[in-house]
Design an enzyme around this catalytic site. Structure first.
Site, PDB file in Angstrom:
ATOM      1  N   LYS A  22       7.382 -33.338 -21.906  1.00  0.00           N
ATOM      2  CA  LYS A  22       6.235 -34.147 -22.360  1.00  0.00           C
ATOM      3  C   LYS A  22       6.297 -34.343 -23.874  1.00  0.00           C
ATOM      4  O   LYS A  22       6.139 -35.452 -24.378  1.00  0.00           O
ATOM      5  CB  LYS A  22       4.921 -33.446 -21.985  1.00  0.00           C
ATOM      6  CG  LYS A  22       3.719 -34.024 -22.713  1.00  0.00           C
ATOM      7  CD  LYS A  22       2.468 -33.210 -22.523  1.00  0.00           C
ATOM      8  CE  LYS A  22       2.289 -32.024 -23.409  1.00  0.00           C
ATOM      9  NZ  LYS A  22       1.529 -32.203 -24.662  1.00  0.00           N
ATOM     10  N   ASN A  23       6.520 -33.234 -24.600  1.00  0.00           N
ATOM     11  CA  ASN A  23       6.424 -33.333 -26.061  1.00  0.00           C
ATOM     12  C   ASN A  23       7.610 -34.047 -26.689  1.00  0.00           C
ATOM     13  O   ASN A  23       7.532 -34.483 -27.836  1.00  0.00           O
ATOM     14  CB  ASN A  23       6.231 -31.942 -26.675  1.00  0.00           C
ATOM     15  CG  ASN A  23       4.819 -31.437 -26.451  1.00  0.00           C
ATOM     16  OD1 ASN A  23       3.945 -32.196 -26.022  1.00  0.00           O
ATOM     17  ND2 ASN A  23       4.580 -30.166 -26.719  1.00  0.00           N
ATOM     18  N   ARG A 120      -6.702 -29.141 -36.664  1.00  0.00           N
ATOM     19  CA  ARG A 120      -5.360 -29.751 -36.676  1.00  0.00           C
ATOM     20  C   ARG A 120      -5.350 -30.928 -37.648  1.00  0.00           C
ATOM     21  O   ARG A 120      -5.447 -32.093 -37.249  1.00  0.00           O
ATOM     22  CB  ARG A 120      -4.959 -30.179 -35.270  1.00  0.00           C
ATOM     23  CG  ARG A 120      -4.823 -28.992 -34.342  1.00  0.00           C
ATOM     24  CD  ARG A 120      -4.433 -29.395 -32.963  1.00  0.00           C
ATOM     25  NE  ARG A 120      -3.036 -29.777 -32.850  1.00  0.00           N
ATOM     26  CZ  ARG A 120      -2.480 -30.246 -31.727  1.00  0.00           C
ATOM     27  NH1 ARG A 120      -3.225 -30.397 -30.649  1.00  0.00           N
ATOM     28  NH2 ARG A 120      -1.209 -30.577 -31.697  1.00  0.00           N
ATOM     29  N   ASP A 309       2.972 -22.814 -27.574  1.00  0.00           N
ATOM     30  CA  ASP A 309       2.620 -23.448 -26.296  1.00  0.00           C
ATOM     31  C   ASP A 309       2.873 -22.544 -25.088  1.00  0.00           C
ATOM     32  O   ASP A 309       2.563 -22.919 -23.957  1.00  0.00           O
ATOM     33  CB  ASP A 309       3.387 -24.776 -26.125  1.00  0.00           C
ATOM     34  CG  ASP A 309       2.925 -25.822 -27.117  1.00  0.00           C
ATOM     35  OD1 ASP A 309       1.831 -25.652 -27.695  1.00  0.00           O
ATOM     36  OD2 ASP A 309       3.656 -26.808 -27.331  1.00  0.00           O
ATOM     37  N   ARG A 401      -2.453 -33.144 -17.884  1.00  0.00           N
ATOM     38  CA  ARG A 401      -1.973 -33.792 -19.117  1.00  0.00           C
ATOM     39  C   ARG A 401      -0.502 -33.480 -19.365  1.00  0.00           C
ATOM     40  O   ARG A 401       0.200 -34.276 -19.995  1.00  0.00           O
ATOM     41  CB  ARG A 401      -2.771 -33.287 -20.323  1.00  0.00           C
ATOM     42  CG  ARG A 401      -4.203 -33.762 -20.340  1.00  0.00           C
ATOM     43  CD  ARG A 401      -4.867 -33.369 -21.622  1.00  0.00           C
ATOM     44  NE  ARG A 401      -4.037 -33.803 -22.747  1.00  0.00           N
ATOM     45  CZ  ARG A 401      -4.202 -33.428 -23.997  1.00  0.00           C
ATOM     46  NH1 ARG A 401      -5.179 -32.602 -24.309  1.00  0.00           N
ATOM     47  NH2 ARG A 401      -3.415 -33.862 -24.946  1.00  0.00           N
TER      48      ARG A 401
HETATM   49  N1  EPU Z   1      -0.510 -28.871 -39.728  1.00  0.00           N
HETATM   50  C1  EPU Z   1      -1.073 -29.123 -40.940  1.00  0.00           C
HETATM   51  N2  EPU Z   1      -1.061 -30.411 -41.419  1.00  0.00           N
HETATM   52  C2  EPU Z   1      -0.499 -31.428 -40.726  1.00  0.00           C
HETATM   53  C3  EPU Z   1       0.084 -31.172 -39.475  1.00  0.00           C
HETATM   54  C4  EPU Z   1       0.069 -29.868 -38.997  1.00  0.00           C
HETATM   55  O1  EPU Z   1      -1.583 -28.223 -41.592  1.00  0.00           O
HETATM   56  O2  EPU Z   1      -0.513 -32.567 -41.225  1.00  0.00           O
HETATM   57  C5  EPU Z   1      -0.500 -27.502 -39.191  1.00  0.00           C
HETATM   58  C6  EPU Z   1      -1.186 -27.376 -37.830  1.00  0.00           C
HETATM   59  O3  EPU Z   1      -2.588 -27.230 -37.976  1.00  0.00           O
HETATM   60  C7  EPU Z   1      -0.507 -26.166 -37.232  1.00  0.00           C
HETATM   61  C8  EPU Z   1       0.912 -26.284 -37.754  1.00  0.00           C
HETATM   62  O4  EPU Z   1       0.839 -27.146 -38.895  1.00  0.00           O
HETATM   63  O5  EPU Z   1      -1.088 -24.978 -37.744  1.00  0.00           O
HETATM   64  C9  EPU Z   1       1.899 -26.855 -36.769  1.00  0.00           C
HETATM   65  O6  EPU Z   1       1.364 -28.011 -36.140  1.00  0.00           O
HETATM   66  P1  EPU Z   1       2.294 -29.229 -35.734  1.00  0.00           P
HETATM   67  O7  EPU Z   1       2.012 -30.369 -36.641  1.00  0.00           O
HETATM   68  O8  EPU Z   1       3.690 -28.773 -35.646  1.00  0.00           O
HETATM   69  O9  EPU Z   1       1.708 -29.594 -34.314  1.00  0.00           O
HETATM   70  P2  EPU Z   1       1.877 -31.023 -33.644  1.00  0.00           P
HETATM   71  O10 EPU Z   1       3.121 -31.632 -34.075  1.00  0.00           O
HETATM   72  O11 EPU Z   1       0.628 -31.790 -33.801  1.00  0.00           O
HETATM   73  C10 EPU Z   1       3.216 -30.248 -31.536  1.00  0.00           C
HETATM   74  C11 EPU Z   1       3.012 -30.187 -30.061  1.00  0.00           C
HETATM   75  C12 EPU Z   1       1.981 -29.136 -29.716  1.00  0.00           C
HETATM   76  C13 EPU Z   1       2.472 -27.793 -30.263  1.00  0.00           C
HETATM   77  C14 EPU Z   1       2.718 -27.898 -31.772  1.00  0.00           C
HETATM   78  C15 EPU Z   1       3.303 -26.645 -32.380  1.00  0.00           C
HETATM   79  C16 EPU Z   1       3.428 -32.446 -29.323  1.00  0.00           C
HETATM   80  C17 EPU Z   1       2.915 -33.702 -28.732  1.00  0.00           C
HETATM   81  N3  EPU Z   1       2.554 -31.489 -29.569  1.00  0.00           N
HETATM   82  O12 EPU Z   1       1.965 -30.610 -32.100  1.00  0.00           O
HETATM   83  O13 EPU Z   1       1.944 -29.075 -28.294  1.00  0.00           O
HETATM   84  O14 EPU Z   1       1.519 -26.796 -30.021  1.00  0.00           O
HETATM   85  O15 EPU Z   1       3.655 -28.985 -32.027  1.00  0.00           O
HETATM   86  O16 EPU Z   1       4.507 -26.323 -31.780  1.00  0.00           O
HETATM   87  O17 EPU Z   1       4.622 -32.310 -29.543  1.00  0.00           O
HETATM   88  C18 EPU Z   1       0.991 -28.666 -26.185  1.00  0.00           C
HETATM   89  O18 EPU Z   1       1.970 -29.236 -25.667  1.00  0.00           O
HETATM   90  O19 EPU Z   1       0.175 -27.983 -25.517  1.00  0.00           O
HETATM   91  C19 EPU Z   1       0.781 -28.778 -27.631  1.00  0.00           C
HETATM   92  C20 EPU Z   1      -0.392 -28.573 -28.204  1.00  0.00           C
END
Ligand code: EPU
Length: 422
Positions: A22-23, A120, A309, A401
């Site tokens: 998915k991701n 987030r 995750d 989801r």
């Molecule tokens: N963060 C910031 N600023 C930003 C972006 C992120 O401070 O602009 C922080 C976040 O709050 C968090 C950390 O950085 O503490 C990492 O977050 P990341 O940005 O890597 O998360 P994401 O890219 O939004 C993806 C996955 C999530 C998974 C996270 C961490 C997808 C669609 N989502 O989210 O997946 O938990 O990476 O590995 O790829 C799930 O599948 O259940 C899910 C939530």
């Protein structure tokens, strides 16, 4: 709203195939907006998040067809605005930002709003796109990015207080593909899903190197063409079924996986006393419940460490593992919504300062429980597999989801589950 009834106490056996990730699929689908040529993406899992991303692409003007796992996208003429109604339902919608900005010189994307698994922010996405020369204004809850003369390559450090960002790295990598000159992303996320996106972009004619390391280099090109890509296996779905097999199984075979993506998960399961044996190619494994399971300590961190995750599912497994386990989530320290529900099933867990302290109990007992987010609901399913009685898991849409046909897969392994449509 569907719910799942899980009649606990059935032993799992047999084999299942893991679906596409998915991701990995979500940013790859969004990346098809970078080109007006046709893209064919295979093994896209049939889950509501990918269906939702397909709807977003359609709403932006792309022609999208889905036939089982294969999605064809033709984004010949697209709009620059992804409004709140589209973005609010799925945070990953923000990954249309980079492609729209790069292709059209303007992107209006609603700020995604709150998220149950914790704060987030998307400051790092914005910082990265600004470094490529975009101007950004926030107005009426929307981010308005503009770069009328195009983007320009730059050196960008993507590290935030919780480490690198996966979708932030993706957004900047996608935007940089059409920027003038070379972009270097430092402190890039190294998750396998980032590599998969880079592979897809390169199949369209992009020049991305170093994905999977902390430094990604992108040489901008004038335009991208069409391409075909097969999405990698879902390592979190695989991890979830491996945990299910360790809890309730007797030699379950899990196929269509990549061993190297699962090392942190299988190492922790081995530490908790279970056995996971891979085939020589590392594309399937057989999981056996250990004779003497025990507690273990886990700390989530960016890849290749233990993934956030899988934190909820592992907490569910450790809830009935003898001994004391400490499960810390350094990425989303508030991601413990599942604990209150596990406690309703008799688990002995305390959450303190970003960590769950789990005292393993002998047995959980069924209760009506509420799914609060995708991985929390997977944790409740795992707990229910060995609980005494019938657990009723409400708000099943959370699990739909991200887990393709989870009820059918569990049934095929011998679990007694029923989806009740309301
Ligand atoms: N963060 C910031 N600023 C930003 C972006 C992120 O401070 O602009 C922080 C976040 O709050 C968090 C950390 O950085 O503490 C990492 O977050 P990341 O940005 O890597 O998360 P994401 O890219 O939004 C993806 C996955 C999530 C998974 C996270 C961490 C997808 C669609 N989502 O989210 O997946 O938990 O990476 O590995 O790829 C799930 O599948 O259940 C899910 C939530």
């Amino acid at each position: 709203m569907d719910k799942l009834l899980v009649h606990g106490g059935h032993t799992l056996g047999g084999s299942i195939n893991i679906s596409g990730s998915k991701n990995a699929s979500l940013p790859i689908l969004a990346a098809a907006l970078l080109t007006d040529s046709d893209c064919i993406i295979r093994r896209v899992p049939d889950v509501s998040d990918t269906n939702y991303m397909i709807q977003i692409l359609g709403a932006l003007g792309a022609d999208v067809e889905r036939a089982s796992g294969t999605v064809r996208i033709s984004a010949q003429s697209i709009a620059d605005t992804a409004p709140y109604e589209l973005v609010r339902r799925m945070r990953a919608s923000v990954c249309v930002m980079g492609p729209l900005l790069a292709r059209l010189g303007r992107a209006v994307v609603s700020l995604p709003g709150g998220c149950i698994i914790g704060d987030r922010p998307i400051d790092l996405h914005i910082r990265g796109l600004k470094a490529l020369g975009a101007q950004v204004e926030i107005e009426g809850g929307n981010m308005i990015f503009s770069a009328p003369d195009g983007l320009t390559g730059a050196e960008i450090d993507m590290r935030g207080t919780h480490g690198p960002t996966v979708l932030g790295t993706d957004n900047v990598m996608m935007a940089a593909c059409l920027a003038r000159g070379t972009t270097v992303i430092e402190s890039a996320a190294t998750e396998p899903e980032v590599i998969d996106l880079a592979d897809f972009l390169n199949s369209l004619g992009a020049k991305v190197s170093g994905a999977g390391t902390r430094r990604i280099t992108i040489e901008g090109v004038d335009q991208l063409g069409g391409g075909e890509h097969t999405v990698i296996p879902d390592r979190i779905e695989a991890g979830t079924f491996i945990a299910a097999a360790a809890l309730a199984g007797d030699g379950v075979r899990i196929r269509r996986i990549k061993q190297k993506h699962l090392t942190a998960i299988t190492d922790s399961l081995a530490e908790a006393g279970h056995r996971v044996e891979f085939d020589a190619a590392g594309e399937s494994c057989t999981v056996r419940r250990g004779d003497t399971p025990c507690g273990c300590n886990i700390s989530t961190a960016p890849y290749p460490s233990f993934p956030t995750d899988m934190q909820a599912q592992m907490t569910a497994l450790l809830a009935t593992s003898p001994g004391i386990s400490v499960v810390r989530d350094t990425i989303f320290p508030q991601r413990f919504m599942h604990v209150a529900e596990l406690k309703r099933m008799g688990a002995n867990i305390k959450v303190d300062n970003g960590a769950a302290i789990v005292h393993g109990v002998k047995k959980l007992s069924a209760a009506p429980v509420m799914a609060s987010d995708l991985r929390a609901s997977a944790a409740l399913v795992l707990a229910a597999l060995t609980a005494t009685g019938t657990t009723e898991i409400n708000r099943l849409y959370h699990i739909d989801r991200g887990y393709e046909h989870i009820d059918e897969k569990l049934l095929s392994l011998g679990a007694a589950v029923e989806r009740v449509r309301e």
